[in-house]
Write a protein that holds these residues in place. Structure first.
Motif, PDB file in Angstrom:
ATOM      1  N   LEU A 158      -2.957   4.810 -30.555  1.00  0.00           N
ATOM      2  CA  LEU A 158      -3.720   4.760 -29.312  1.00  0.00           C
ATOM      3  C   LEU A 158      -3.791   3.364 -28.696  1.00  0.00           C
ATOM      4  CD1 LEU A 158      -6.753   7.023 -30.326  1.00  0.00           C
ATOM      5  CD2 LEU A 158      -4.606   7.703 -29.215  1.00  0.00           C
ATOM      6  N   GLY A 159      -3.664   2.338 -29.524  1.00  0.00           N
ATOM      7  CA  GLY A 159      -3.757   0.976 -29.004  1.00  0.00           C
ATOM      8  C   GLY A 159      -4.274   0.032 -30.064  1.00  0.00           C
ATOM      9  N   GLY A 160      -4.681  -1.149 -29.630  1.00  0.00           N
ATOM     10  CA  GLY A 160      -5.211  -2.114 -30.587  1.00  0.00           C
ATOM     11  C   GLY A 160      -5.416  -3.470 -29.953  1.00  0.00           C
ATOM     12  N   ARG A 161      -6.052  -4.350 -30.714  1.00  0.00           N
ATOM     13  CA  ARG A 161      -6.219  -5.737 -30.268  1.00  0.00           C
ATOM     14  C   ARG A 161      -5.763  -6.670 -31.392  1.00  0.00           C
ATOM     15  NH1 ARG A 161     -10.792  -7.783 -32.641  1.00  0.00           N
ATOM     16  NH2 ARG A 161     -12.353  -6.274 -33.340  1.00  0.00           N
ATOM     17  N   PHE A 162      -5.228  -7.809 -30.989  1.00  0.00           N
ATOM     18  CA  PHE A 162      -4.634  -8.758 -31.928  1.00  0.00           C
ATOM     19  C   PHE A 162      -5.162 -10.154 -31.625  1.00  0.00           C
ATOM     20  CE2 PHE A 162      -1.956  -5.133 -31.323  1.00  0.00           C
ATOM     21  CZ  PHE A 162      -1.483  -4.822 -32.587  1.00  0.00           C
ATOM     22  N   GLU A 163      -5.369 -10.944 -32.671  1.00  0.00           N
ATOM     23  CA  GLU A 163      -5.897 -12.296 -32.516  1.00  0.00           C
ATOM     24  C   GLU A 163      -5.059 -13.285 -33.313  1.00  0.00           C
ATOM     25  OE1 GLU A 163     -10.651 -12.057 -32.266  1.00  0.00           O
ATOM     26  OE2 GLU A 163      -9.826 -11.205 -34.110  1.00  0.00           O
ATOM     27  N   ARG A 164      -4.820 -14.453 -32.724  1.00  0.00           N
ATOM     28  CA  ARG A 164      -4.118 -15.530 -33.426  1.00  0.00           C
ATOM     29  C   ARG A 164      -4.519 -16.837 -32.730  1.00  0.00           C
ATOM     30  NH1 ARG A 164      -0.429 -15.128 -37.143  1.00  0.00           N
ATOM     31  NH2 ARG A 164      -0.475 -12.898 -36.644  1.00  0.00           N
ATOM     32  N   GLN A 209      -5.195 -13.904 -18.579  1.00  0.00           N
ATOM     33  CA  GLN A 209      -6.102 -14.897 -18.013  1.00  0.00           C
ATOM     34  C   GLN A 209      -6.331 -15.965 -19.065  1.00  0.00           C
ATOM     35  OE1 GLN A 209      -9.936 -13.413 -16.831  1.00  0.00           O
ATOM     36  NE2 GLN A 209     -10.385 -15.204 -15.570  1.00  0.00           N
ATOM     37  N   GLY A 210      -6.227 -17.230 -18.680  1.00  0.00           N
ATOM     38  CA  GLY A 210      -6.357 -18.252 -19.698  1.00  0.00           C
ATOM     39  C   GLY A 210      -6.540 -19.643 -19.137  1.00  0.00           C
ATOM     40  N   ARG A 211      -6.449 -20.616 -20.031  1.00  0.00           N
ATOM     41  CA  ARG A 211      -6.582 -22.024 -19.686  1.00  0.00           C
ATOM     42  C   ARG A 211      -5.234 -22.716 -19.848  1.00  0.00           C
ATOM     43  NH1 ARG A 211     -11.434 -21.106 -22.688  1.00  0.00           N
ATOM     44  NH2 ARG A 211     -10.459 -21.807 -24.626  1.00  0.00           N
ATOM     45  N   CYS A 220      -5.313 -17.852 -24.056  1.00  0.00           N
ATOM     46  CA  CYS A 220      -5.374 -16.761 -23.083  1.00  0.00           C
ATOM     47  C   CYS A 220      -5.728 -15.427 -23.734  1.00  0.00           C
ATOM     48  CB  CYS A 220      -4.059 -16.628 -22.320  1.00  0.00           C
ATOM     49  SG  CYS A 220      -2.677 -15.955 -23.258  1.00  0.00           S
ATOM     50  N   ASN A 221      -6.230 -14.547 -22.904  1.00  0.00           N
ATOM     51  CA  ASN A 221      -6.420 -13.139 -23.247  1.00  0.00           C
ATOM     52  C   ASN A 221      -5.433 -12.326 -22.412  1.00  0.00           C
ATOM     53  OD1 ASN A 221      -8.650 -13.215 -25.118  1.00  0.00           O
ATOM     54  ND2 ASN A 221      -9.923 -13.824 -23.378  1.00  0.00           N
ATOM     55  N   THR A 222      -4.811 -11.336 -23.030  1.00  0.00           N
ATOM     56  CA  THR A 222      -3.778 -10.564 -22.339  1.00  0.00           C
ATOM     57  C   THR A 222      -3.993  -9.071 -22.531  1.00  0.00           C
ATOM     58  OG1 THR A 222      -2.118 -12.308 -22.619  1.00  0.00           O
ATOM     59  CG2 THR A 222      -1.294 -10.097 -22.180  1.00  0.00           C
ATOM     60  N   LEU A 223      -3.831  -8.332 -21.453  1.00  0.00           N
ATOM     61  CA  LEU A 223      -3.768  -6.865 -21.506  1.00  0.00           C
ATOM     62  C   LEU A 223      -2.322  -6.461 -21.272  1.00  0.00           C
ATOM     63  CD1 LEU A 223      -5.334  -4.156 -21.665  1.00  0.00           C
ATOM     64  CD2 LEU A 223      -5.523  -4.258 -19.164  1.00  0.00           C
ATOM     65  N   PHE A 224      -1.790  -5.656 -22.182  1.00  0.00           N
ATOM     66  CA  PHE A 224      -0.396  -5.217 -22.113  1.00  0.00           C
ATOM     67  C   PHE A 224      -0.345  -3.798 -21.543  1.00  0.00           C
ATOM     68  CE2 PHE A 224      -0.854  -8.284 -25.461  1.00  0.00           C
ATOM     69  CZ  PHE A 224       0.219  -9.144 -25.282  1.00  0.00           C
ATOM     70  N   HIS A 225       0.491  -3.601 -20.542  1.00  0.00           N
ATOM     71  CA  HIS A 225       0.643  -2.295 -19.907  1.00  0.00           C
ATOM     72  C   HIS A 225       1.949  -1.666 -20.374  1.00  0.00           C
ATOM     73  CE1 HIS A 225      -2.499  -3.540 -16.935  1.00  0.00           C
ATOM     74  NE2 HIS A 225      -1.956  -4.733 -17.159  1.00  0.00           N
ATOM     75  N   PHE A 226       1.943  -0.335 -20.567  1.00  0.00           N
ATOM     76  CA  PHE A 226       3.112   0.391 -21.057  1.00  0.00           C
ATOM     77  C   PHE A 226       3.385   1.600 -20.170  1.00  0.00           C
ATOM     78  CE2 PHE A 226       1.301  -1.908 -24.586  1.00  0.00           C
ATOM     79  CZ  PHE A 226       2.394  -2.390 -25.280  1.00  0.00           C
ATOM     80  N   SER A 230      -1.890   5.548 -21.476  1.00  0.00           N
ATOM     81  CA  SER A 230      -3.039   5.780 -22.354  1.00  0.00           C
ATOM     82  C   SER A 230      -3.152   4.721 -23.452  1.00  0.00           C
ATOM     83  CB  SER A 230      -2.955   7.169 -22.986  1.00  0.00           C
ATOM     84  OG  SER A 230      -1.881   7.236 -23.922  1.00  0.00           O
ATOM     85  N   LEU A 231      -2.074   3.936 -23.676  1.00  0.00           N
ATOM     86  CA  LEU A 231      -2.119   2.879 -24.677  1.00  0.00           C
ATOM     87  C   LEU A 231      -2.979   1.725 -24.169  1.00  0.00           C
ATOM     88  CD1 LEU A 231       1.626   2.719 -25.824  1.00  0.00           C
ATOM     89  CD2 LEU A 231      -0.316   3.506 -27.189  1.00  0.00           C
ATOM     90  N   VAL A 232      -3.922   1.280 -25.000  1.00  0.00           N
ATOM     91  CA  VAL A 232      -4.793   0.152 -24.651  1.00  0.00           C
ATOM     92  C   VAL A 232      -4.554  -0.954 -25.675  1.00  0.00           C
ATOM     93  CG1 VAL A 232      -7.151  -0.616 -24.239  1.00  0.00           C
ATOM     94  CG2 VAL A 232      -6.494   1.749 -23.692  1.00  0.00           C
ATOM     95  N   VAL A 233      -3.828  -1.988 -25.254  1.00  0.00           N
ATOM     96  CA  VAL A 233      -3.393  -3.043 -26.171  1.00  0.00           C
ATOM     97  C   VAL A 233      -3.740  -4.403 -25.575  1.00  0.00           C
ATOM     98  CG1 VAL A 233      -1.449  -4.055 -27.414  1.00  0.00           C
ATOM     99  CG2 VAL A 233      -1.480  -1.588 -26.954  1.00  0.00           C
ATOM    100  N   SER A 234      -4.364  -5.260 -26.380  1.00  0.00           N
ATOM    101  CA  SER A 234      -4.731  -6.590 -25.901  1.00  0.00           C
ATOM    102  C   SER A 234      -4.504  -7.615 -26.998  1.00  0.00           C
ATOM    103  CB  SER A 234      -6.187  -6.622 -25.444  1.00  0.00           C
ATOM    104  OG  SER A 234      -7.059  -6.381 -26.544  1.00  0.00           O
ATOM    105  N   ALA A 235      -4.483  -8.898 -26.605  1.00  0.00           N
ATOM    106  CA  ALA A 235      -4.315  -9.978 -27.570  1.00  0.00           C
ATOM    107  C   ALA A 235      -5.052 -11.221 -27.097  1.00  0.00           C
ATOM    108  CB  ALA A 235      -2.840 -10.302 -27.774  1.00  0.00           C
ATOM    109  N   THR A 236      -5.602 -11.952 -28.052  1.00  0.00           N
ATOM    110  CA  THR A 236      -6.208 -13.258 -27.814  1.00  0.00           C
ATOM    111  C   THR A 236      -5.391 -14.279 -28.580  1.00  0.00           C
ATOM    112  OG1 THR A 236      -8.426 -12.322 -27.555  1.00  0.00           O
ATOM    113  CG2 THR A 236      -8.282 -14.671 -28.107  1.00  0.00           C
ATOM    114  N   SER A 237      -4.947 -15.317 -27.879  1.00  0.00           N
ATOM    115  CA  SER A 237      -3.975 -16.226 -28.481  1.00  0.00           C
ATOM    116  C   SER A 237      -4.194 -17.649 -28.004  1.00  0.00           C
ATOM    117  CB  SER A 237      -2.557 -15.816 -28.073  1.00  0.00           C
ATOM    118  OG  SER A 237      -2.366 -14.418 -28.140  1.00  0.00           O
TER     119      SER A 237
END
Length: 348
Positions: A158-164, A209-211, A220-226, A230-237
């Motif tokens: 369904l999706g997910g969030r990732f941090e690094r 969106q980021g610095r 930055c924080n990113t929302l990935f579109h596919f 219905s997939l909800v995927v994001s990342a903080t990096s």
């Protein structure tokens, strides 16, 4: 026996060497570095943020070179393992392919997608393997996640969030140089871009969106579109300008029948691990804590090398280490940079 020449004897060259040493189907028979002490076997100056420190290495039976051209001219070598600074990846990988060698390159494959495309095309044209060292899928928690997706263990993804996120790497003077290292996205987030591409397929668009630090994305924080909306995927990096937590990574991935989560944070006083968990839905719910063991860096790199061996022996690119997959990860990072700079969503 597959014979390997390592170009670049720094931290990653050391980790790769330790992994090769664990195996009996592939062997390091040549080294290339301009550091004479390392050619002579003194690797004690090597330090990294994980794994064992460098030590004395017996290089007496190895061919030793100070110039890449001489390394590539060695007719006995099957694979060139490129562990040089990122801005050298394209030229050395291309020269190795032109010399008829398979290539195993530490991530990132190159600093932009155009250079990656040139390398992928060169490998295909030469009928050689171009493999890229994205080790994340071989770390226990991430390997568990990948296998759960591949095997459909918990139903639809369904999706997910990732941090690094890391502290400011003050010891790396070129870290924010887009022409030498690539900044936090190309050097750091590329791990998660690769994983997201591996798990969900290629995004069609990113909204970030980021610095910025000058013109380089710092955080930055990113929302990935596919195509599947219905997939909800994001990342903080990226980088936070505090030194109390040098490193943090993790994920929470949602399936139809479970949520899988993990996080590790390396604080200065002591590390903290939010161990791998599987949260099972239902009226009463359930928390499962799979035992995937402690992370052994050498073991993960050895499993990565196993993929290299299989690809070279079969002529079939690894689904985890292929040059095309690594190229897509770099492209994703580029488009995230474009999105932060423009303040708009960007098509991939």
């Amino acid at each position: 026996m597959i014979k390997v020449g390592i170009a670049g004897v720094g931290f990653m060259g050391w980790m790769h060497y330790l992994a090769y040493r664990e195996r009996d189907d592939i062997q390091v028979t040549a080294l290339c570095t301009r550091n004479q002490a390392k050619l002579d076997g003194d690797w004690t100056s090597i330090q990294g943020n994980f794994g064992p420190p460098g030590e004395q290495v017996d290089t007496s039976a190895m061919s030793k070179y100070q110039e890449v051209e001489a390394l590539l001219a060695n007719p006995e070598l099957d694979v060139i393992d490129v562990c040089l600074p990122p801005h050298l990846h394209k030229s050395v990988c291309l020269a190795a392919l032109e010399a008829g060698k398979h290539v195993f390159c530490e991530k990132p494959l190159a600093l932009n997608a155009e250079d990656c495309d040139a390398l992928v095309a060169a490998a295909e044209g030469a009928g050689l393997q171009l493999l890229v060292g994205h080790v994340l899928p071989f770390m226990p928690e991430f390997e568990f996640l990948y296998k759960a997706v591949q095997q459909g263990t918990y139903g639809k993804l369904l999706g997910g969030r990732f941090e690094r996120v890391i502290s400011d790497p003050l010891w790396l003077k070129d870290f924010y140089d887009m022409e030498k290292v690539g900044g936090p996205l190309i050097d750091l987030h590329v791990h998660d871009a690769h994983l997201i591409r591996l798990l969900f397929g290629m995004p069609t668009r990113v909204t970030s969106q980021g610095r910025l630090r000058d013109d380089t994305v710092e955080y930055c924080n990113t929302l990935f579109h596919f195509e599947d909306s219905s997939l909800v995927v994001s990342a903080t990096s990226g980088v936070l300008n505090q030194q109390g937590r040098p490193f943090m990574h993790g994920f929470e991935v949602h399936f139809e029948k479970a949520t899988v989560q993990f996080q590790f944070a390396g604080y200065l006083d002591e590390p903290e691990t939010n161990q791998l968990k599987v949260l099972v839905p239902g009226e009463e719910g359930q928390v499962i804590r799979p035992n995937v063991g402690e992370w052994d860096p050498v073991k993960s790199f050895s499993e990565e090398i196993s993929e290299v061996v299989q690809s070279v022996q079969t002529g079939i690119a690894s689904p985890l280490l292929s040059g095309q997959l690594a190229r897509d990860a770099v492209m994703i990072c580029q488009r995230q940079t474009d999105s932060v700079r423009s303040g708009e969503s960007v098509t991939i």
